[in-house]
Design a protein around this motif. Structure first.
Motif, short mmCIF file in Angstrom:
data_model
loop_
_atom_site.label_atom_id
_atom_site.label_comp_id
_atom_site.label_asym_id
_atom_site.label_seq_id
_atom_site.Cartn_x
_atom_site.Cartn_y
_atom_site.Cartn_z
N GLN A 241 19.82 2.04 2.15
CA GLN A 241 19.46 0.76 1.51
C GLN A 241 19.93 0.76 0.08
O GLN A 241 19.79 1.76 -0.65
CB GLN A 241 17.93 0.57 1.56
N GLN A 242 20.48 -0.37 -0.33
CA GLN A 242 20.85 -0.54 -1.73
C GLN A 242 20.46 -1.93 -2.19
O GLN A 242 20.56 -2.90 -1.43
CB GLN A 242 22.36 -0.33 -1.92
N THR A 243 20.03 -1.99 -3.45
CA THR A 243 19.62 -3.28 -4.02
C THR A 243 20.33 -3.47 -5.34
O THR A 243 20.42 -2.55 -6.16
CB THR A 243 18.10 -3.32 -4.26
N LYS A 244 20.85 -4.66 -5.52
CA LYS A 244 21.47 -4.99 -6.81
C LYS A 244 21.01 -6.38 -7.21
O LYS A 244 20.71 -7.23 -6.36
CB LYS A 244 23.00 -4.98 -6.70
N ASN A 245 20.98 -6.62 -8.50
CA ASN A 245 20.74 -7.98 -9.00
C ASN A 245 22.08 -8.64 -9.23
O ASN A 245 22.87 -8.19 -10.07
CB ASN A 245 19.92 -7.93 -10.30
N ILE A 246 22.31 -9.68 -8.48
CA ILE A 246 23.66 -10.26 -8.47
C ILE A 246 23.65 -11.69 -8.99
O ILE A 246 22.60 -12.34 -9.07
CB ILE A 246 24.27 -10.24 -7.05
N ASP A 247 24.84 -12.15 -9.32
CA ASP A 247 25.02 -13.54 -9.70
C ASP A 247 25.56 -14.28 -8.48
O ASP A 247 26.70 -14.06 -8.05
CB ASP A 247 26.00 -13.63 -10.87
N LEU A 248 24.74 -15.18 -7.93
CA LEU A 248 25.14 -15.87 -6.71
C LEU A 248 26.28 -16.87 -6.94
O LEU A 248 26.92 -17.30 -5.99
CB LEU A 248 23.94 -16.62 -6.12
N LYS A 249 26.49 -17.21 -8.19
CA LYS A 249 27.55 -18.19 -8.43
C LYS A 249 28.93 -17.54 -8.37
O LYS A 249 29.95 -18.21 -8.31
CB LYS A 249 27.34 -18.85 -9.79
N GLN A 250 28.95 -16.20 -8.41
CA GLN A 250 30.22 -15.48 -8.38
C GLN A 250 30.49 -14.96 -6.97
O GLN A 250 29.63 -14.97 -6.11
CB GLN A 250 30.20 -14.31 -9.38
N VAL A 251 31.71 -14.46 -6.80
CA VAL A 251 32.10 -13.91 -5.51
C VAL A 251 31.35 -12.60 -5.24
O VAL A 251 31.14 -11.80 -6.14
CB VAL A 251 33.63 -13.66 -5.48
N LEU A 252 30.92 -12.43 -4.00
CA LEU A 252 30.26 -11.19 -3.57
C LEU A 252 31.00 -10.67 -2.34
O LEU A 252 31.24 -11.42 -1.41
CB LEU A 252 28.80 -11.48 -3.23
N ASP A 253 31.32 -9.41 -2.36
CA ASP A 253 32.07 -8.85 -1.23
C ASP A 253 31.65 -7.39 -1.03
O ASP A 253 31.80 -6.57 -1.94
CB ASP A 253 33.58 -8.94 -1.53
N LEU A 254 31.07 -7.08 0.11
CA LEU A 254 30.69 -5.70 0.37
C LEU A 254 30.82 -5.40 1.85
O LEU A 254 30.88 -6.31 2.68
CB LEU A 254 29.26 -5.41 -0.10
#
Lengths: 273, 138
Positions: free
Chosen positions: A186-199
């Motif tokens: 499990q991994q958790t990050k605080n991300i910016d939803l307005k930007q691209v996310l790719d994992l």
């Protein structure tokens, strides 16, 4: 003589007044009859719409292999992909549509792309569905979300690693969980939803080659979970929303009941949760 | 001569007055009759009839949501019906699911208002329909 004329006139006027009042009452009664008829037809339309929607909901709950729940400001989805039951759902849906429309000419049920099991989330105006052609779980209009958890479970899959290829820091808590019967990652990050996310969720841990699961969010607000190599697994997605209450989930297919002669019509989506 | 003329004049007036009154009352009675006829043609209270149909519709909907219709169990349908509708009413329910059916069997009496409706439902991959008729017990 004059008295006789007056007497006659008074009686005549009384009679006319009585007749006038009667016609008024009759007219009112006719108007009430018409309103009652319209009310009865509106009730009939409501009953039809409700029974058809409930039938479609029953089919969805039994054959979609998607479990949906709503809890305050949170919506959760859990589904097995790829599902062996989708064929039953599609044939059940289409069969019910033809059954109803053959008996009720005023009813029309939209069965386009039924197999994608598209859901509509209200009031956040989002869709959740599985695109069979591209093997992707898609969530569009992916905004106003405060917390996201995505987990993938398969009993015997190797758990290699989680590879974050593109992520921007932000305020939305994003948790990814990759698990089998004996271990989890499990991994958790605080991300910016307005930007691209790719994992990617990578089973061999090499970080190279074809990933098993690919999560991708483009800036256009569409979130995709790409399933590779026919990986059949249990996918759970939980979304929490900012300042939102009254969350509801509907099957994104319209049921239309209309009686054009009386200008009565109802179009609605079957509510799942 | 003058007295005879006076007598004749007042007698004629009385006859005319009586005739006039007779005509006036006749016209009034005719108009009254027409009014009563129109009022008698007015329909029954529609709202109570609509309420009856709504009661039937709600009862069938509850049976659908609780799975009673899908069971095709006549005794269960009758038992649920009797729990849901007031004792002053009676209701016949006919359920069809594929080739199977269940009928509560009680037929409504003739000459009274009958509310009716239909509901569709799903059981597995079979499709069903339930017809109902509801009336006030005589």
């Amino acid at each position: 003589m004059g008295k006789g004329v007056v007497f006659t006139l008074i009686f005549f006027l009384l009679g006319l007044t009585l007749l006038g009042l009667t016609l008024l009452i009759l007219n009112l009664n006719q108007s009430t009859d018409n309103r009652a008829l319209e009310f009865a037809l509106a009730n009939r339309v409501q009953d039809l719409s409700d029974s058809v929607s409930n039938g479609l909901k029953t089919l969805f709950l039994q054959y979609s292999d998607i479990f949906v729940y709503v809890n305050n400001n949170q919506i959760g989805f859990q589904e097995t992909l790829t599902s062996n039951n989708t064929g039953n759902y599609v044939s059940g849906f289409n069969g019910f549509k033809y059954f109803i429309e053959s008996k009720e000419p005023y009813v029309k049920i939209d069965n386009s792309s039924v197999g994608d099991l598209k859901l509509y989330l209200s009031p956040v105006n989002m869709n959740y569905y599985f695109d069979v052609n591209t093997s992707k779980i898609i969530i569009n209009n992916f905004t106003n979300v405060s917390n996201i958890t995505i987990s993938v479970y398969k009993s015997n899959i190797n758990i290699g690693g989680i590879i974050w290829r593109s992520v921007s820091n932000g305020s939305v808590s994003f948790t990814v969980l990759f698990k089998n019967d004996t271990s989890s990652l499990q991994q958790t990050k605080n991300i910016d939803l307005k930007q691209v996310l790719d994992l990617s969720l990578d089973s061999d841990g090499s970080g190279f080659g074809t990933a098993d699961i690919d999560l991708n969010k483009q800036s256009n607000g569409v979130f995709e979970v790409k399933i590779f190599n026919g990986t059949s697994a249990l996918y759970s997605t939980t979304l929490s929303f900012n300042n939102t209450s009254g969350l509801k989930v509907y099957l994104d297919r319209f049921v239309n009941v209309s009686i054009p002669e009386f200008n009565i019509s109802k179009t609605s989506r079957p509510r799942i949760v | 001569m003058h007295k005879r003329q006076q007598k004749s004049h007042y007698g004629n007036k009385a006859i005319i007055f009586t005739l006039d009154m007779f005509v006036a009352i006749t016209v009034f009675i005719i108009i009254l009759t027409v009014c009563i006829f129109y009022i008698s043609q007015m329909s029954q209270d529609r709202l109570s009839e609509l309420q009856l149909v709504s009661l039937g519709s709600d009862t069938i909907a509850v049976m659908d949501y609780s799975g009673v219709l899908q069971s095709l169990d006549v005794s269960q349908i009758i038992s649920t019906r009797d729990q849901l509708i007031p004792s002053a009413y009676n209701m016949r329910i006919l359920v069809k699911l594929g080739n199977l059916s269940a009928d509560t069997g009680n037929l409504p009496p003739a000459g009274i208002f009958l509310g009716s409706g239909k509901r569709y439902f799903v059981s597995g991959l079979n499709y069903g329909e339930a017809d109902y008729w509801i009336w006030v017990k005589v």
